[in-house]
Motif scaffolding. Structure first.
Motif, mmCIF file in Angstrom:
data_model
loop_
_atom_site.group_PDB
_atom_site.id
_atom_site.type_symbol
_atom_site.label_atom_id
_atom_site.label_comp_id
_atom_site.label_asym_id
_atom_site.label_seq_id
_atom_site.Cartn_x
_atom_site.Cartn_y
_atom_site.Cartn_z
ATOM 1 N N LYS A 1 0.844 -1.193 0.000
ATOM 2 C CA LYS A 1 0.000 0.000 0.000
ATOM 3 C C LYS A 1 0.878 1.241 0.000
ATOM 4 C CE LYS A 1 -3.586 -2.352 2.636
ATOM 5 N NZ LYS A 1 -4.375 -2.365 3.875
ATOM 6 N N TRP A 2 0.481 2.237 -0.805
ATOM 7 C CA TRP A 2 1.182 3.519 -0.851
ATOM 8 C C TRP A 2 0.250 4.602 -0.311
ATOM 9 C CZ3 TRP A 2 6.184 4.446 -1.934
ATOM 10 C CH2 TRP A 2 6.900 3.467 -2.612
ATOM 11 N N TYR A 3 0.836 5.511 0.490
ATOM 12 C CA TYR A 3 0.089 6.611 1.105
ATOM 13 C C TYR A 3 0.779 7.935 0.815
ATOM 14 C CZ TYR A 3 -2.023 2.987 4.055
ATOM 15 O OH TYR A 3 -2.678 1.876 4.515
ATOM 16 N N GLU B 1 -4.327 6.764 1.656
ATOM 17 C CA GLU B 1 -3.964 5.688 0.733
ATOM 18 C C GLU B 1 -4.367 6.064 -0.690
ATOM 19 O OE1 GLU B 1 -4.674 0.873 0.234
ATOM 20 O OE2 GLU B 1 -5.824 1.975 1.724
ATOM 21 N N PHE B 2 -3.429 5.849 -1.641
ATOM 22 C CA PHE B 2 -3.754 6.105 -3.042
ATOM 23 C C PHE B 2 -3.522 4.893 -3.935
ATOM 24 C CE2 PHE B 2 0.664 7.487 -2.664
ATOM 25 C CZ PHE B 2 1.256 6.953 -3.798
ATOM 26 N N PHE C 1 -6.904 4.755 -5.621
ATOM 27 C CA PHE C 1 -7.859 5.606 -4.930
ATOM 28 C C PHE C 1 -7.608 7.058 -5.331
ATOM 29 C CE2 PHE C 1 -6.987 1.883 -2.365
ATOM 30 C CZ PHE C 1 -8.263 1.366 -2.200
ATOM 31 N N ILE C 2 -8.668 7.789 -5.580
ATOM 32 C CA ILE C 2 -8.554 9.181 -6.002
ATOM 33 C C ILE C 2 -8.032 10.017 -4.842
ATOM 34 C CG2 ILE C 2 -9.835 11.208 -6.782
ATOM 35 C CD1 ILE C 2 -11.754 9.246 -8.188
ATOM 36 N N LEU C 3 -6.979 10.768 -5.129
ATOM 37 C CA LEU C 3 -6.380 11.649 -4.141
ATOM 38 C C LEU C 3 -5.867 12.875 -4.886
ATOM 39 C CD1 LEU C 3 -5.537 11.937 -1.145
ATOM 40 C CD2 LEU C 3 -3.382 10.854 -1.756
ATOM 41 N N PRO C 4 -6.310 14.073 -4.509
ATOM 42 C CA PRO C 4 -5.852 15.277 -5.201
ATOM 43 C C PRO C 4 -4.327 15.360 -5.231
ATOM 44 C CG PRO C 4 -7.639 15.816 -3.700
ATOM 45 C CD PRO C 4 -7.252 14.387 -3.429
ATOM 46 N N GLY C 5 -3.790 15.640 -6.407
ATOM 47 C CA GLY C 5 -2.345 15.767 -6.573
ATOM 48 C C GLY C 5 -1.632 14.466 -6.864
ATOM 49 N N VAL C 6 -2.371 13.343 -6.912
ATOM 50 C CA VAL C 6 -1.761 12.041 -7.184
ATOM 51 C C VAL C 6 -2.459 11.404 -8.372
ATOM 52 C CG1 VAL C 6 -1.337 9.710 -6.308
ATOM 53 C CG2 VAL C 6 -1.139 11.664 -4.774
#
Length: 87
Positions: A51-53, A58-59, A73-78
């Motif tokens: 898992k990467w965070y 978590e993304f 997983f949707i994450l702003p900036g990633v």
């Protein structure tokens, strides 16, 4: 230059995991790509998950027994490159 904080979590069922290398750039230029890598030795055991965070969120998750095994997983900036995510 933008400093980013990433965290990696690798899990397996027993205690033989040996994390051999993690490659995360210290700085990146905004809107440019960065390659995050982890290398590990499971010593013949089964991998449970990787898992990467970023900033505690978590993304990316890879669980070999899940279908599909990889989740983004949707994450702003990633943004995760679907072609480059290899395990």
């Amino acid at each position: 230059m933008v400093q980013k904080k990433f965290m990696l979590r690798v899990e397996r069922f027993s205690f033989g995991l040996r994390l051999t290398e993690v490659r995360i750039p210290n700085h990146t230029v905004r809107d440019s790509s960065a390659r995050l890598e982890c290398h590990f030795d499971l010593d013949g055991e089964a991998l449970y998950s990787v898992k990467w965070y970023k900033d505690g969120n978590e993304f990316y998750r890879y669980v070999p027994r899940d279908m599909p095994p990889a989740q983004v997983f949707i994450l702003p900036g990633v943004s995760v490159d679907q072609v480059e995510r290899i395990l």
